[in-house]
Scaffold this motif. Structure first.
Motif, PDB file in Angstrom:
ATOM      1  N   VAL A 222       0.484   2.041   2.309  1.00 50.50           N
ATOM      2  CA  VAL A 222       0.008   3.384   1.967  1.00 50.50           C
ATOM      3  C   VAL A 222       1.183   4.355   1.841  1.00 50.50           C
ATOM      4  O   VAL A 222       1.153   5.252   0.992  1.00 50.50           O
ATOM      5  CB  VAL A 222      -1.010   3.885   3.010  1.00 50.50           C
ATOM      6  N   VAL A 223       2.208   4.185   2.669  1.00 52.07           N
ATOM      7  CA  VAL A 223       3.399   5.036   2.554  1.00 52.07           C
ATOM      8  C   VAL A 223       3.985   4.908   1.149  1.00 52.07           C
ATOM      9  O   VAL A 223       4.347   5.914   0.517  1.00 52.07           O
ATOM     10  CB  VAL A 223       4.451   4.654   3.618  1.00 52.07           C
ATOM     11  N   GLY A 224       4.065   3.681   0.662  1.00 54.40           N
ATOM     12  CA  GLY A 224       4.558   3.470  -0.700  1.00 54.40           C
ATOM     13  C   GLY A 224       3.643   4.071  -1.749  1.00 54.40           C
ATOM     14  O   GLY A 224       4.106   4.649  -2.742  1.00 54.40           O
ATOM     15  N   TYR A 225       2.329   3.953  -1.537  1.00 52.79           N
ATOM     16  CA  TYR A 225       1.371   4.536  -2.474  1.00 52.79           C
ATOM     17  C   TYR A 225       1.514   6.058  -2.556  1.00 52.79           C
ATOM     18  O   TYR A 225       1.400   6.642  -3.634  1.00 52.79           O
ATOM     19  CB  TYR A 225      -0.064   4.190  -2.062  1.00 52.79           C
TER      20      TYR A 225
ATOM     21  N   VAL B 144      10.791  19.052   5.206  1.00 53.85           N
ATOM     22  CA  VAL B 144       9.895  19.046   6.377  1.00 53.85           C
ATOM     23  C   VAL B 144       8.430  19.205   5.973  1.00 53.85           C
ATOM     24  O   VAL B 144       7.576  18.414   6.403  1.00 53.85           O
ATOM     25  CB  VAL B 144      10.316  20.119   7.397  1.00 53.85           C
ATOM     26  N   PRO B 145       8.070  20.197   5.146  1.00 49.14           N
ATOM     27  CA  PRO B 145       6.670  20.278   4.709  1.00 49.14           C
ATOM     28  C   PRO B 145       6.235  19.039   3.925  1.00 49.14           C
ATOM     29  O   PRO B 145       5.090  18.579   4.077  1.00 49.14           O
ATOM     30  CB  PRO B 145       6.644  21.528   3.822  1.00 49.14           C
ATOM     31  N   ALA B 146       7.145  18.499   3.099  1.00 48.25           N
ATOM     32  CA  ALA B 146       6.811  17.305   2.318  1.00 48.25           C
ATOM     33  C   ALA B 146       6.560  16.106   3.231  1.00 48.25           C
ATOM     34  O   ALA B 146       5.657  15.297   2.977  1.00 48.25           O
ATOM     35  CB  ALA B 146       7.934  16.990   1.335  1.00 48.25           C
ATOM     36  N   THR B 147       7.337  15.981   4.295  1.00 45.99           N
ATOM     37  CA  THR B 147       7.116  14.897   5.260  1.00 45.99           C
ATOM     38  C   THR B 147       5.764  15.053   5.932  1.00 45.99           C
ATOM     39  O   THR B 147       5.028  14.069   6.122  1.00 45.99           O
ATOM     40  CB  THR B 147       8.236  14.893   6.318  1.00 45.99           C
ATOM     41  N   GLY B 148       5.404  16.290   6.280  1.00 46.29           N
ATOM     42  CA  GLY B 148       4.091  16.544   6.870  1.00 46.29           C
ATOM     43  C   GLY B 148       2.964  16.172   5.922  1.00 46.29           C
ATOM     44  O   GLY B 148       1.951  15.582   6.342  1.00 46.29           O
ATOM     45  N   GLU B 149       3.113  16.492   4.633  1.00 46.82           N
ATOM     46  CA  GLU B 149       2.093  16.133   3.645  1.00 46.82           C
ATOM     47  C   GLU B 149       1.970  14.623   3.501  1.00 46.82           C
ATOM     48  O   GLU B 149       0.858  14.084   3.393  1.00 46.82           O
ATOM     49  CB  GLU B 149       2.442  16.766   2.298  1.00 46.82           C
ATOM     50  N   THR B 150       3.112  13.936   3.509  1.00 42.93           N
ATOM     51  CA  THR B 150       3.083  12.473   3.414  1.00 42.93           C
ATOM     52  C   THR B 150       2.369  11.862   4.612  1.00 42.93           C
ATOM     53  O   THR B 150       1.519  10.971   4.464  1.00 42.93           O
ATOM     54  CB  THR B 150       4.511  11.917   3.304  1.00 42.93           C
ATOM     55  N   LEU B 151       2.704  12.323   5.808  1.00 41.01           N
ATOM     56  CA  LEU B 151       2.060  11.800   7.013  1.00 41.01           C
ATOM     57  C   LEU B 151       0.559  12.086   7.002  1.00 41.01           C
ATOM     58  O   LEU B 151      -0.249  11.246   7.404  1.00 41.01           O
ATOM     59  CB  LEU B 151       2.703  12.407   8.261  1.00 41.01           C
ATOM     60  N   TYR B 152       0.182  13.271   6.534  1.00 37.53           N
ATOM     61  CA  TYR B 152      -1.244  13.618   6.434  1.00 37.53           C
ATOM     62  C   TYR B 152      -1.965  12.664   5.488  1.00 37.53           C
ATOM     63  O   TYR B 152      -3.052  12.145   5.812  1.00 37.53           O
ATOM     64  CB  TYR B 152      -1.384  15.057   5.953  1.00 37.53           C
ATOM     65  N   MET B 153      -1.394  12.421   4.313  1.00 35.16           N
ATOM     66  CA  MET B 153      -2.019  11.511   3.352  1.00 35.16           C
ATOM     67  C   MET B 153      -2.116  10.101   3.907  1.00 35.16           C
ATOM     68  O   MET B 153      -3.142   9.423   3.741  1.00 35.16           O
ATOM     69  CB  MET B 153      -1.231  11.512   2.034  1.00 35.16           C
ATOM     70  N   VAL B 154      -1.050   9.644   4.563  1.00 33.13           N
ATOM     71  CA  VAL B 154      -1.034   8.282   5.102  1.00 33.13           C
ATOM     72  C   VAL B 154      -2.099   8.120   6.189  1.00 33.13           C
ATOM     73  O   VAL B 154      -2.888   7.166   6.165  1.00 33.13           O
ATOM     74  CB  VAL B 154       0.367   7.948   5.672  1.00 33.13           C
TER      75      VAL B 154
ATOM     76  N   ALA C 125      -0.609  -2.242  10.603  1.00 30.51           N
ATOM     77  CA  ALA C 125       0.771  -1.794  10.377  1.00 30.51           C
ATOM     78  C   ALA C 125       1.206  -2.086   8.941  1.00 30.51           C
ATOM     79  O   ALA C 125       1.802  -1.226   8.274  1.00 30.51           O
ATOM     80  CB  ALA C 125       1.710  -2.481  11.369  1.00 30.51           C
ATOM     81  N   ILE C 126       0.886  -3.285   8.464  1.00 26.88           N
ATOM     82  CA  ILE C 126       1.236  -3.651   7.084  1.00 26.88           C
ATOM     83  C   ILE C 126       0.517  -2.749   6.091  1.00 26.88           C
ATOM     84  O   ILE C 126       1.101  -2.288   5.102  1.00 26.88           O
ATOM     85  CB  ILE C 126       0.886  -5.127   6.828  1.00 26.88           C
ATOM     86  N   THR C 127      -0.758  -2.481   6.368  1.00 27.05           N
ATOM     87  CA  THR C 127      -1.542  -1.608   5.486  1.00 27.05           C
ATOM     88  C   THR C 127      -0.956  -0.206   5.441  1.00 27.05           C
ATOM     89  O   THR C 127      -0.817   0.395   4.370  1.00 27.05           O
ATOM     90  CB  THR C 127      -2.996  -1.543   5.973  1.00 27.05           C
TER      91      THR C 127
ATOM     92  N   VAL D 202      11.995   5.335   4.833  1.00 31.27           N
ATOM     93  CA  VAL D 202      12.419   4.126   5.547  1.00 31.27           C
ATOM     94  C   VAL D 202      12.202   4.293   7.045  1.00 31.27           C
ATOM     95  O   VAL D 202      11.721   3.368   7.725  1.00 31.27           O
ATOM     96  CB  VAL D 202      13.899   3.805   5.248  1.00 31.27           C
ATOM     97  N   ILE D 203      12.515   5.459   7.572  1.00 31.85           N
ATOM     98  CA  ILE D 203      12.320   5.719   9.009  1.00 31.85           C
ATOM     99  C   ILE D 203      10.830   5.625   9.369  1.00 31.85           C
ATOM    100  O   ILE D 203      10.457   5.018  10.378  1.00 31.85           O
ATOM    101  CB  ILE D 203      12.882   7.106   9.385  1.00 31.85           C
ATOM    102  N   ILE D 204       9.969   6.213   8.531  1.00 39.04           N
ATOM    103  CA  ILE D 204       8.526   6.148   8.778  1.00 39.04           C
ATOM    104  C   ILE D 204       8.053   4.695   8.799  1.00 39.04           C
ATOM    105  O   ILE D 204       7.306   4.275   9.689  1.00 39.04           O
ATOM    106  CB  ILE D 204       7.759   6.958   7.714  1.00 39.04           C
TER     107      ILE D 204
END
Length: 225
Positions: free
Chosen positions: A165-168, A18-28, A159-161, A205-207
């Protein structure tokens, strides 16, 4: 083997992901917004400075295009390493979620510029000529013709961008950027936790699916209007 029926197992997974998902969303979100603040003006300049457009300037077009192509051609993992001194100078460190935003923006902004360029070039030049014949200035054409006419395409591009970024962000985990990529490497790969690897992939994948679905629906709604 992992005891999936044990509540302690799921509590550990929850505290990990959960914290890791939050960090990913923040970065994205942060890096995508900053990349668009840089990339949209760059894309507009590329278009209007091209031959036979409203402000042709071959020198600006070639120079800017070359710089953009250099950053676009560099693999993101290479940019992560090369930009460490820049990240250190800007953020005071090159490790962590905040620090990862710097290379993410450098990698994404050129991509955004090309996406914007492609979207704006889809607009029939007759529309621009009509605005010119009515005495519109270049700034008025950009604000009232180019960007509004390309809204649906720009949203799909966003959306593509964002998906890129999610992959990055996952790759940024290799230098301790945090997020799901970091969890997948530290806990999934290094500790041979296949379950953690699979769960991080599922979340990513869900994101991606949600971003694509939202972008497609919004673009369709705008194009219908």
């Amino acid at each position: 083997m992992f005891d999936f029926t044990n509540p302690q197992y799921w509590e550990t997974i929850y505290q990990l992901l959960v914290p890791a998902t939050g960090e990913t969303l923040y970065m994205v979100i942060a890096s995508t917004l900053l990349a668009y603040l840089l990339g949209v003006p760059l894309g507009v300049i590329l278009v209007i400075s091209s031959p036979d457009h409203i402000s042709p300037n071959p020198w600006i077009e070639r120079t800017l295009g070359t710089v953009i192509n250099i950053f676009r051609s560099a693999p993101f993992i290479v940019l992560l390493i090369v930009l460490i001194p820049v990240t250190q100078a800007i953020m005071g460190t090159y490790i962590g979620t905040d620090a990862a935003i710097v290379p993410l923006v450098f990698a994404t902004a050129p991509f955004v510029a090309r996406m914007v360029e492609s979207s704006l070039k889809e607009i029939p030049y007759g529309v621009i000529e009509a605005a010119l014949s009515m005495g519109s200035s270049p700034w008025q054409i950009i604000r009232k013709v180019l960007l509004p006419e390309a809204k649906a395409s720009l949203i799909l591009g966003a959306a593509i961008t964002t998906i890129s970024v999610v992959g990055y962000t996952a790759m940024a985990g290799t230098i301790g950027a945090g997020g799901l990529g970091d969890v997948a490497i530290r806990y999934g790969q290094h500790r041979f936790r296949t379950d953690v690897m699979i769960m991080t992939v599922i979340i990513l994948v869900i994101i991606v699916q949600l971003v694509q679905l939202f972008g497609t629906k919004l673009a369709r709604r705008i194009s219908h209007h």
